[in-house]
Design an enzyme around this catalytic site. Structure first.
Site, PDB file in Angstrom:
ATOM      1  N   GLU A  77      60.630  -9.639  -7.710  1.00 38.93           N
ATOM      2  CA  GLU A  77      59.734  -9.096  -9.189  1.00 38.93           C
ATOM      3  C   GLU A  77      60.180  -9.822 -10.452  1.00 38.93           C
ATOM      4  OE1 GLU A  77      58.798  -4.601  -9.015  1.00 38.93           O
ATOM      5  OE2 GLU A  77      61.118  -4.509  -8.514  1.00 38.93           O
ATOM      6  N   HIS A  96      64.981  -5.052 -15.672  1.00 35.28           N
ATOM      7  CA  HIS A  96      64.100  -4.158 -15.163  1.00 35.28           C
ATOM      8  C   HIS A  96      64.922  -3.466 -14.067  1.00 35.28           C
ATOM      9  CE1 HIS A  96      61.463  -2.589 -12.153  1.00 35.28           C
ATOM     10  NE2 HIS A  96      61.856  -3.222 -11.285  1.00 35.28           N
ATOM     11  N   HIS A  98      65.657   0.606 -11.950  1.00 37.60           N
ATOM     12  CA  HIS A  98      64.916   1.992 -11.103  1.00 37.60           C
ATOM     13  C   HIS A  98      65.807   3.182 -11.466  1.00 37.60           C
ATOM     14  CE1 HIS A  98      64.040  -1.432  -8.172  1.00 37.60           C
ATOM     15  NE2 HIS A  98      63.205  -1.247  -8.947  1.00 37.60           N
ATOM     16  N   HIS A 167      58.375   4.000 -10.340  1.00 33.56           N
ATOM     17  CA  HIS A 167      59.215   2.811  -9.840  1.00 33.56           C
ATOM     18  C   HIS A 167      60.373   2.750 -10.596  1.00 33.56           C
ATOM     19  CE1 HIS A 167      58.555  -2.049  -9.298  1.00 33.56           C
ATOM     20  NE2 HIS A 167      60.119  -1.565  -9.262  1.00 33.56           N
TER      21      HIS A 167
HETATM   22 ZN   LIG Z   1      61.628  -2.931  -9.247  1.00 33.36          ZN
END
Ligand SMILES: [Zn+2]
Length: 253
Positions: A77, A96, A98, A167
């Protein structure tokens, strides 16, 4: 110490802090834009953030690909970072993750995620929710290519945080310390909001004026900001990597 060395050391600290504060676990990542070349950024190879060392950090281009030959596996990602740097010249660092407490707000539409606690003000007045299915239909929900990344960056627009439906989230800051701070307080703000919602009645968010007042008092290397960075780094066991803010200012000249 050369500027790049300091930056990479700060990036290692950021990785450890986000792991210790449980914003990331085996997954999730943090990057910083190259200080001398805005078309490049630094991001670890595919590795749990708590384990990242200097040699694990890879220089990437805005297409999401490594700028030098690289045989090691990279984060799938990494396009999240590439596309946000491409779309937002003001952004110097991206996270980023979760984090579980944030997820309900990307799924349920009844309660938008807004800043409700003073330390949550940095998430900004508006937190858009990006749904990969809107443009790409059924996927595995991962941002696997630059088209996915650009669509996310469009949804983020000029905001500090975008939730990613089912996500996680992507956050963007003007400095590494800022993006870490946003990302640490985002789940806490989400928890406070969810609990307040369970208590019932009207939910009182921070007003636009309160958010602006918080932002006006902020500077990335103020003693208040440094206090949190130093605390988190020490708690994460990497105080020895800290460089004092006055050393950073020297490097700018
Ligand atoms: Zn992710």
């Amino acid at each position: 110490m050369a500027k790049i060395d300091t930056i990479l050391q700060d990036l290692i600290i950021a990785n450890r802090i986000l792991a210790k504060e449980e914003v990331v676990d085996a997954y999730g990542h943090v990057s910083i834009r190259h200080p001398d070349n805005p078309k490049h950024f630094f991001l670890a190879r595919s590795l749990a953030p708590d384990l990242v060392e200097r040699d694990d950090i890879v220089e990437h281009g805005l297409d999401g690909q490594p700028v030098r030959d690289e045989t090691r596996a990279l984060y799938l990602e990494r396009f999240i970072h590439a596309a946000i740097y491409e779309a937002r010249p003001d952004v110097q660092a991206v996270v980023h993750a979760h984090a579980e407490d944030v997820l309900p707000f990307g799924i349920a539409q009844a309660t938008p995620l807004r800043p409700v606690i003073h330390s949550g003000s940095f998430i900004g007045a508006h937190v858009p929710v990006w749904d990969i299915a809107d443009k790409f239909g059924d996927t595995d929900l991962l941002v696997r290519n630059i088209d996915h990344g650009r669509d996310l960056a469009r949804s983020l627009a000029g905001n500090n945080v975008a939730l990613m439906r089912g996500h996680g989230f992507a956050s963007a800051g003007r400095s590494l310390i800022e993006v870490v701070r946003i990302s640490v307080y985002l789940p806490r703000n989400a928890r406070a909001l969810q609990r307040a919602t369970q208590l019932g009645g009207e939910i009182k968010s921070l007003s636009k004026g309160e958010i602006a007042a918080r932002a006006a008092g902020y500077s990335p290397y103020s003693s208040e900001t440094w206090r949190a960075w130093q605390y988190w780094a020490t708690k994460a066991g990497c105080a020895q990597l800290l460089t004092r803010p006055d050393e950073k200012h020297e490097h700018k000249h």
